[in-house]
Design a protein around this motif. Structure first.
Motif, mmCIF file in Angstrom:
data_model
loop_
_atom_site.group_PDB
_atom_site.id
_atom_site.type_symbol
_atom_site.label_atom_id
_atom_site.label_comp_id
_atom_site.label_asym_id
_atom_site.label_seq_id
_atom_site.Cartn_x
_atom_site.Cartn_y
_atom_site.Cartn_z
ATOM 1 N N LEU A 65 109.347 -39.995 27.006
ATOM 2 C CA LEU A 65 108.654 -39.489 28.202
ATOM 3 C C LEU A 65 107.323 -38.803 27.736
ATOM 4 C CD1 LEU A 65 108.642 -38.854 31.328
ATOM 5 C CD2 LEU A 65 110.001 -37.013 30.750
ATOM 6 N N THR A 89 107.979 -44.071 29.290
ATOM 7 C CA THR A 89 107.550 -43.593 30.815
ATOM 8 C C THR A 89 106.484 -42.614 30.759
ATOM 9 O OG1 THR A 89 109.989 -43.946 31.329
ATOM 10 C CG2 THR A 89 108.608 -42.478 32.819
ATOM 11 N N ALA A 91 104.385 -39.924 33.127
ATOM 12 C CA ALA A 91 104.658 -39.360 34.414
ATOM 13 C C ALA A 91 103.153 -38.534 34.838
ATOM 14 C CB ALA A 91 105.485 -38.005 34.406
ATOM 15 N N ARG A 121 104.777 -43.469 36.181
ATOM 16 C CA ARG A 121 105.326 -42.950 37.330
ATOM 17 C C ARG A 121 104.493 -41.820 38.041
ATOM 18 N NH1 ARG A 121 111.022 -42.621 37.147
ATOM 19 N NH2 ARG A 121 110.735 -41.741 39.416
ATOM 20 N N LEU A 128 111.162 -35.387 36.487
ATOM 21 C CA LEU A 128 112.034 -36.480 35.596
ATOM 22 C C LEU A 128 112.900 -35.900 34.736
ATOM 23 C CD1 LEU A 128 109.125 -39.050 35.116
ATOM 24 C CD2 LEU A 128 110.848 -39.162 36.995
ATOM 25 N N SER A 131 116.013 -34.598 36.153
ATOM 26 C CA SER A 131 116.871 -35.266 36.891
ATOM 27 C C SER A 131 117.684 -36.343 35.872
ATOM 28 C CB SER A 131 116.076 -36.455 37.567
ATOM 29 O OG SER A 131 115.434 -37.356 36.605
#
Length: 236
Positions: A65, A89, A91, A121, A128, A131
């Motif tokens: 991430l 990913t 963000a 995202r 994130l 979550s």
């Protein structure tokens, strides 16, 4: 000297403004009078990704991430260091930054945004992190100039005890939390340790071997089985 040209502005959620500027082939993203990033100074952001990939070693199907798209230095370097089975990913809170990456800065980003390993995202990286439990092998944060909410006050939550504990929960055993900063912050080093991480504080040059300011990268490992060192590649 070629003058700077203002290409676009973007409003930050919660207030504040980002400005994208260009001077010839050079780009700059500003927040007020503070330059958040410049396309000519990328070495320390690249080091953030390189050192994280090395710490991950040979983990199968690692999930990384990245908080903050910026000018894509960290993303592009991560894609080089990770294998074909990895997932990344990214963000990015400000939609305009993603639009700039696909528009005026498309040449800088190359094919990184269309790489099948990448998911963009448009959301708060903190959401994130909170979550998912044991969702990531590495979390890389480059959303401010250091462990405080420079770009917006709400980012302070990322670097406080609550945010660090959430990051530890979101990491798989032995996972890595890597944080970029323009300057040292001894209190943050201590908070990382209090949150249960083992910490290495690394100094890197903004412009690599070319010198420039010394930036800081914290490599904080969560409890659990340590990541194996990456095996050196062998010549065919």
């Amino acid at each position: 000297m070629i003058p700077w040209q203002l290409l676009d502005t973007a409003t930050m959620p919660g207030g504040g403004e980002l400005r994208l500027k260009r001077r010839g082939a050079e780009f700059s993203i500003m927040s007020g009078q503070i330059e958040l990033m410049n396309s000519r100074l990328s070495s320390s952001e690249e080091a953030l990704a390189t050192k994280s990939c090395n710490r991950l070693g040979d983990r199968a199907r690692p999930h990384m991430l990245i908080g903050g798209l910026g000018m894509g230095f960290t993303l592009r370097t991560a894609l080089t260091g990770l294998g074909p089975d990895a997932r990344v990913t990214v963000a990015e809170l400000v939609p305009a930054v993603v639009a700039w990456a696909r528009g005026p800065m498309a040449e800088i980003f190359g094919t990184s945004l269309t790489d099948p390993r990448v998911s963009i995202r448009e959301t708060d990286v903190g959401d994130l992190i909170r979550s998912g439990a044991a969702a990531y092998d590495a979390i890389l944060l480059d959303v401010d100039n250091g462990p405080e909410g420079l770009s917006r006050d709400a980012n302070n939550e990322l670097y406080g005890m609550g945010g660090l504990r959430a990051a530890r929960t979101a990491l798989r055993p032995g996972g890595i939390l890597a944080v970029w900063s323009s300057a040292p912050a001894p209190a943050f080093t201590q908070r990382l340790r209090e949150a249960g991480f083992s910490v290495d504080e690394i100094r890197v040059r903004a412009n690599g071997t070319g010198g420039g300011a010394r930036h800081v990268i914290w490599m904080a490992a969560s409890p659990g089985a340590p990541a194996l060192p990456r095996r050196p590649s062998r010549a065919p």
